[in-house]
Design a protein around this motif. Structure first.
Motif: not given
Length: 224
Positions: A86-88, A103-106, A128-130
């Protein structure tokens, strides 16, 4: 009831193999009724994925790749999200109950004003998650996740478990961290050490926190 225990925390997971439960394949997570229930959604490659004021109840989301995600008031109950990117992503004003991210790219995801109850992040990339004003009301764990340069601001992470996570330059800003379990992690490169009052660590991690504090305060050690 399917549960997993990490440290002193036991999380109740979505029970999607329950006898008599049938998940219907759906082409979209949007619904004119505002609720999607007993669903399976996956194998989608999207430019954008946007939802607002929607309830996702009992289902799985798998192998979804979206370049841009905008969720507002999207509540989940009994949902597993796996092998997805789930990008941006910007997710606001929602409640997640009995939810597993696997196993998600967040990377770079922004979670703002979420309430978490029985939520497991497992093997996820959260660089870089906030996390802002995220409030935990039940068991929550991050297991085997990468949180490089992630930031927590004004969050209540009381009793949350972090185990076997990469916490390089992860910043713990102002917030509540009572009994936050940071054992089984390298804490030597975290930021915001002074905010971590009442957390739980192992005896050997005291030197990690000291090292992190020295770096954060830019202390020069030496005789010269």
């Amino acid at each position: 009831m399917v549960t997993r225990t990490f440290g002193l925390t036991t999380i109740t997971l979505p029970e999607l193999d329950e006898p008599g439960l049938y998940l219907s394949n759906v082409d979209s997570l949007d619904s004119s009724r505002g609720t999607v229930q007993d669903f399976a959604y996956g194998d989608a490659d999207l430019r954008s994925l946007g939802l607002a004021e929607t309830q996702l109840v009992t289902g799985c989301i798998a192998c979804v790749r979206a370049k841009r995600v905008e969720f507002e008031g999207v509540n989940l109950h009994g949902v597993e999200i796996g092998d997805s990117e789930l990008g941006s992503a910007h997710w606001t004003g929602s409640k997640l109950t009995r939810v597993r991210f696997r196993d998600c790219k967040l990377m770079g995801i922004s979670l703002d004003g979420l309430v978490l109850d029985d939520v497991l992040f497992e093997g996820c990339k959260l660089d870089f998650a906030t996390f802002e004003k995220v409030r935990v009301t039940g068991p929550v764990a991050f297991v085997g996740c990468v949180l490089t340069e992630a930031t927590f601001t004004d969050c209540d992470l009381s009793d949350v478990v972090f185990t076997d996570c990469t916490l390089r330059l992860t910043e713990f800003g102002t917030g509540r961290y009572r009994n936050t379990d940071l054992r089984e992690n390298d804490l030597s490169a975290i930021r915001g050490v002074a905010n971590l009052a009442k957390v739980r660590i192992d005896p050997g991690q005291q030197s990690d926190l000291a090292e992190a504090l020295v770096h954060e305060l830019d202390i020069i050690i030496g005789d010269d």
